[in-house]
Write a protein that holds these residues in place. Structure first.
Motif, PDB file in Angstrom:
ATOM      1  N   VAL A  62     -52.591  59.739   3.255  1.00 16.73           N
ATOM      2  CA  VAL A  62     -51.337  59.096   3.661  1.00 16.73           C
ATOM      3  C   VAL A  62     -50.344  59.213   2.515  1.00 16.73           C
ATOM      4  N   ASN A  63     -49.148  59.707   2.797  1.00 20.42           N
ATOM      5  CA  ASN A  63     -48.105  59.797   1.787  1.00 20.42           C
ATOM      6  C   ASN A  63     -46.753  59.500   2.424  1.00 20.42           C
ATOM      7  N   GLU A  64     -45.738  59.336   1.600  1.00 19.55           N
ATOM      8  CA  GLU A  64     -44.382  59.034   2.081  1.00 19.55           C
ATOM      9  C   GLU A  64     -43.528  60.292   2.093  1.00 19.55           C
ATOM     10  N   HIS A  92     -44.205  56.690   6.379  1.00 20.75           N
ATOM     11  CA  HIS A  92     -45.583  56.991   6.032  1.00 20.75           C
ATOM     12  C   HIS A  92     -46.141  58.032   6.998  1.00 20.75           C
ATOM     13  N   SER A 141     -47.314  59.455  12.299  1.00 23.71           N
ATOM     14  CA  SER A 141     -46.420  58.537  11.603  1.00 23.71           C
ATOM     15  C   SER A 141     -46.371  57.195  12.328  1.00 23.71           C
ATOM     16  N   MET A 158     -49.081  51.777   9.208  1.00 21.59           N
ATOM     17  CA  MET A 158     -50.059  52.713   8.661  1.00 21.59           C
ATOM     18  C   MET A 158     -51.233  52.006   7.988  1.00 21.59           C
ATOM     19  N   ASP A 159     -50.971  50.924   7.267  1.00 25.60           N
ATOM     20  CA  ASP A 159     -52.056  50.191   6.608  1.00 25.60           C
ATOM     21  C   ASP A 159     -53.053  49.663   7.636  1.00 25.60           C
TER      22      ASP A 159
END
Length: 371
Positions: A141-143, A154, A169, A173-174
């Protein structure tokens, strides 16, 4: 019942009384102008919670029809569910849809069940993407910045067992990652290694594709274009991606297909050359082409073309020549398994793959045994 006043009552008490006991309003209103009646309003209203309404036989038909419609609609909406499958999490999210020349983020809902992860578009009754928990190999997971604003979102890049990357997306996301981890653990599965992120391009790359002992030697700083061979009705075409050299293989990752398209073992590479006569056509004056000749089946050879800036291609040429210099030693194909090894090793030690030994080596061993 006579009205009473309690100064200790609050708004919450009032709402609770209305929902529990109900409120009935009967009113007759007459609107007059200069003593002449113009409008008459006869108002009858009942306000209460649904339980109270149904208890007194109000709105029963409406309630039954609504529940029946909702039940049928829910069944239709979740048509992708199979027997003994239940929804564990439902959140709003988008899927990076990529088919042919069409690429777009499609909005919908993400469903995590006890068996799979699904992206579903309810309005179109379309399952955009689904993957079973057993098929998940790794994720990260990245931005990333949105193309139309300064905001970041995310992105989950999810790798399946076949090496295909799927991008999801969601603002939750968490919650999705926590639930996914939990379901994987419950089924005795592990997501494998986390995907490595290239700092420049923010693209998922090789770590999930490499064996435990395989190491990346070089991966460059710029995007590399690869001339993808013709397939079916599609002609050969230049596509952008990233080139990587490990201690075992030369690999090219396609930004378009989100997977490894070129995979060549270093012991198959026979020649490395460069030319400026052709390029990917974007900026031919400042580009150079790296030509890699490889042999896969006996004498059958193929040439692969990679294009980038002159400095980048020159650097790749030097690194590949230095890394593959040991291949200048004469190679020979094992007559038993068909794999290539140095002639000296085959004659003096035999084939390290299948154990084949030359007649001279066998005779020598027999002589030593007899002596």
């Amino acid at each position: 019942m006579e009205p009473s006043r309690d100064t200790r009552s609050t708004l919450v008490d009032l709402l609770d009384r209305i929902l529990d006991k109900g409120l009935v309003i009967n009113a007759d209103l007459i609107i007059s102008v200069a003593g002449i009646p113009l409008l008459g309003v006869n108002l009858k209203a009942a306000l209460a919670g649904m339980e109270t309404m149904l208890k007194y036989g109000v709105m029963q038909d409406w309630d039954q029809k609504t529940r029946a419609w909702e039940s049928e609609h829910r069944k239709k909406t979740l048509s992708f569910l199979v027997e003994n499958e239940s929804v564990e999490l439902k959140i709003y999210g988008s899927y990076d849809y990529n088919k042919g020349i069409y690429q777009a983020w499609k909005p919908g809902y993400l469903y995590l069940t006890n068996k799979k992860l699904v992206h579903y578009r309810q309005d179109f009754e379309e399952v955009t993407f689904q993957i079973s928990l057993e098929e998940i190999n790794a994720w990260t997971v990245n931005e990333e910045e949105l193309f139309d604003s300064d905001k970041k979102k995310h992105i989950m890049s999810l790798l399946d067992k076949e090496g295909q990357v799927h991008r999801i997306s969601t603002v939750y996301m968490d919650q999705l990652e926590e639930a996914l981890n939990q379901k994987m653990k419950e089924k005795g599965l592990t997501p494998g290694k986390k995907l490595e992120i290239h700092e420049e391009e923010k693209e998922p790359i090789l770590s999930a594709f490499l064996s435990e002992e395989e190491k990346i030697i070089h991966r460059g700083n710029e995007r590399i274009w690869y001339l993808v061979p013709a397939e079916g009705i599609l002609q050969e075409t230049w596509r952008p991606g990233h080139l990587f050299l490990t201690d075992r293989r030369l690999l090219w990752w396609s930004d378009f297909d989100k997977k490894i398209v070129y995979d060549c073992s270093v012991d198959k590479i026979r020649e490395i050359s460069m030319e400026t006569g052709k390029s990917n056509g974007l900026n031919s004056k400042n580009e150079k082409v790296l030509l890699i000749t490889s042999r896969h089946n006996h004498d059958a050879e193929s040439i692969s073309s990679f294009s980038a800036g002159i400095a980048e291609i020159d650097e790749w040429g030097k690194i590949l020549v230095n890394q593959l210099s040991y291949q200048e030693e004469e190679m020979e194909t094992c007559p038993e398994c068909g794999k290539d090894f140095p002639v000296k090793e085959l004659l003096e030690k035999g084939c390290p793959s299948c154990g084949w030994k030359s007649p001279l080596l066998k005779n020598g061993e027999q002589g030593i045994t007899a002596g």
